[in-house]
Design a protein around this motif. Structure first.
Motif, PDB file in Angstrom:
ATOM      1  N   ILE A 106       0.742  -1.276  -0.016  1.00  0.00           N
ATOM      2  CA  ILE A 106      -0.087  -0.059   0.018  1.00  0.00           C
ATOM      3  C   ILE A 106       0.755   1.055  -0.018  1.00  0.00           C
ATOM      4  O   ILE A 106       0.667   2.218  -0.703  1.00  0.00           O
ATOM      5  CB  ILE A 106      -1.078   0.022   1.387  1.00  0.00           C
ATOM      6  N   ASN A 107       1.829   1.146   0.795  1.00  0.00           N
ATOM      7  CA  ASN A 107       2.843   2.279   0.887  1.00  0.00           C
ATOM      8  C   ASN A 107       3.992   2.037   1.820  1.00  0.00           C
ATOM      9  O   ASN A 107       4.055   0.565   1.962  1.00  0.00           O
ATOM     10  CB  ASN A 107       2.389   3.662   1.346  1.00  0.00           C
ATOM     11  N   ARG A 108       4.895   2.802   2.229  1.00  0.00           N
ATOM     12  CA  ARG A 108       6.254   1.940   2.697  1.00  0.00           C
ATOM     13  C   ARG A 108       5.831   1.397   4.297  1.00  0.00           C
ATOM     14  O   ARG A 108       6.873   0.743   4.769  1.00  0.00           O
ATOM     15  CB  ARG A 108       7.403   2.896   2.617  1.00  0.00           C
ATOM     16  N   ASN A 109       4.712   1.842   4.645  1.00  0.00           N
ATOM     17  CA  ASN A 109       4.330   1.311   5.799  1.00  0.00           C
ATOM     18  C   ASN A 109       3.272   0.160   6.089  1.00  0.00           C
ATOM     19  O   ASN A 109       3.506  -0.451   6.975  1.00  0.00           O
ATOM     20  CB  ASN A 109       3.845   2.420   7.035  1.00  0.00           C
ATOM     21  N   PHE A 110       2.389   0.359   5.129  1.00  0.00           N
ATOM     22  CA  PHE A 110       1.384  -0.828   5.124  1.00  0.00           C
ATOM     23  C   PHE A 110       1.667  -1.670   3.969  1.00  0.00           C
ATOM     24  O   PHE A 110       1.822  -1.382   2.742  1.00  0.00           O
ATOM     25  CB  PHE A 110       0.163   0.103   4.975  1.00  0.00           C
ATOM     26  N   ARG A 111       1.342  -3.008   4.357  1.00  0.00           N
ATOM     27  CA  ARG A 111       1.029  -4.018   3.231  1.00  0.00           C
ATOM     28  C   ARG A 111       0.075  -4.887   3.294  1.00  0.00           C
ATOM     29  O   ARG A 111      -0.334  -5.299   4.644  1.00  0.00           O
ATOM     30  CB  ARG A 111       2.398  -4.629   2.869  1.00  0.00           C
ATOM     31  N   ILE A 112      -0.557  -5.699   2.461  1.00  0.00           N
ATOM     32  CA  ILE A 112      -1.666  -6.642   2.794  1.00  0.00           C
ATOM     33  C   ILE A 112      -0.679  -8.006   2.345  1.00  0.00           C
ATOM     34  O   ILE A 112      -0.131  -8.244   1.455  1.00  0.00           O
ATOM     35  CB  ILE A 112      -2.876  -6.571   1.881  1.00  0.00           C
ATOM     36  N   MET A 113      -0.721  -9.167   3.213  1.00  0.00           N
ATOM     37  CA  MET A 113      -0.012 -10.104   3.343  1.00  0.00           C
ATOM     38  C   MET A 113      -0.950 -11.258   3.264  1.00  0.00           C
ATOM     39  O   MET A 113      -2.052 -11.355   3.671  1.00  0.00           O
ATOM     40  CB  MET A 113       0.874 -10.524   4.156  1.00  0.00           C
ATOM     41  N   CYS A 114      -0.420 -12.423   2.352  1.00  0.00           N
ATOM     42  CA  CYS A 114      -1.544 -13.607   2.463  1.00  0.00           C
ATOM     43  C   CYS A 114      -0.631 -14.923   3.179  1.00  0.00           C
ATOM     44  O   CYS A 114       0.685 -15.194   2.860  1.00  0.00           O
ATOM     45  CB  CYS A 114      -1.506 -13.972   0.921  1.00  0.00           C
ATOM     46  N   ASP A 115      -1.247 -15.635   3.853  1.00  0.00           N
ATOM     47  CA  ASP A 115      -0.810 -16.757   4.602  1.00  0.00           C
ATOM     48  C   ASP A 115      -1.334 -17.990   3.420  1.00  0.00           C
ATOM     49  O   ASP A 115      -2.600 -18.351   3.756  1.00  0.00           O
ATOM     50  CB  ASP A 115      -1.319 -17.033   5.832  1.00  0.00           C
ATOM     51  N   ARG A 116      -0.593 -18.610   2.878  1.00  0.00           N
ATOM     52  CA  ARG A 116      -0.996 -19.533   1.808  1.00  0.00           C
ATOM     53  C   ARG A 116      -1.417 -20.722   2.481  1.00  0.00           C
ATOM     54  O   ARG A 116      -2.377 -21.642   2.128  1.00  0.00           O
ATOM     55  CB  ARG A 116       0.067 -19.868   0.852  1.00  0.00           C
ATOM     56  N   SER A 117      -1.185 -20.865   3.627  1.00  0.00           N
ATOM     57  CA  SER A 117      -1.650 -22.246   4.456  1.00  0.00           C
ATOM     58  C   SER A 117      -3.021 -22.074   5.004  1.00  0.00           C
ATOM     59  O   SER A 117      -3.673 -23.383   5.121  1.00  0.00           O
ATOM     60  CB  SER A 117      -0.399 -22.755   5.458  1.00  0.00           C
ATOM     61  N   THR A 118      -3.330 -20.858   5.160  1.00  0.00           N
ATOM     62  CA  THR A 118      -4.925 -20.722   5.680  1.00  0.00           C
ATOM     63  C   THR A 118      -5.507 -19.908   4.827  1.00  0.00           C
ATOM     64  O   THR A 118      -6.653 -19.992   4.643  1.00  0.00           O
ATOM     65  CB  THR A 118      -4.805 -20.054   7.032  1.00  0.00           C
ATOM     66  N   ASN A 119      -4.958 -19.505   3.726  1.00  0.00           N
ATOM     67  CA  ASN A 119      -5.700 -18.701   2.725  1.00  0.00           C
ATOM     68  C   ASN A 119      -6.228 -17.405   3.279  1.00  0.00           C
ATOM     69  O   ASN A 119      -7.357 -16.944   2.931  1.00  0.00           O
ATOM     70  CB  ASN A 119      -6.869 -19.536   1.823  1.00  0.00           C
ATOM     71  N   ILE A 120      -5.840 -17.013   4.379  1.00  0.00           N
ATOM     72  CA  ILE A 120      -6.109 -15.701   5.071  1.00  0.00           C
ATOM     73  C   ILE A 120      -5.432 -14.369   4.584  1.00  0.00           C
ATOM     74  O   ILE A 120      -4.072 -14.661   4.735  1.00  0.00           O
ATOM     75  CB  ILE A 120      -6.414 -15.763   6.620  1.00  0.00           C
ATOM     76  N   ALA A 121      -5.867 -13.232   4.165  1.00  0.00           N
ATOM     77  CA  ALA A 121      -5.038 -12.064   4.195  1.00  0.00           C
ATOM     78  C   ALA A 121      -5.039 -11.323   5.573  1.00  0.00           C
ATOM     79  O   ALA A 121      -5.863 -11.148   6.259  1.00  0.00           O
ATOM     80  CB  ALA A 121      -5.949 -11.277   3.149  1.00  0.00           C
TER      81      ALA A 121
END
Length: 83
Positions: free
Chosen positions: A38-53
């Motif tokens: 999103i910017n240098r402080n925020f990001r959205i990450m994905c846990d592939r084992s649970t498929n939760i963002a």
């Protein structure tokens, strides 16, 4: 009114989070990936084992992570996050 909502959202973000028992799990590139910077402080990450963002914040001297919620207030699945 919008400022109050914004302040409440940030307060909730700082109070709600997870305590990860094993920090190495979050450093596993096969399991955890960044979906959106999103910017240098925020990001959205994905846990592939649970498929939760997750919404991840990293700033000077602090960091936090919490489930990224969809419009219904439920944890968003990785494929529900618009890139």
């Amino acid at each position: 009114m919008l400022n109050k909502v914004y302040v409440l959202f940030i307060a909730a973000l700082l109070l709600v989070g997870c305590r990860c028992g094993n920090a190495e799990e979050w450093n596993d590139p096969d399991r955890i990936s960044t979906i959106i910077e999103i910017n240098r402080n925020f990001r959205i990450m994905c846990d592939r084992s649970t498929n939760i963002a997750y919404l991840y914040y990293s700033g000077p001297h602090r960091a936090g992570i919490t489930a990224y919620l969809n419009a219904d207030g439920n944890p968003a699945r990785c494929n529900e996050v618009h890139r």
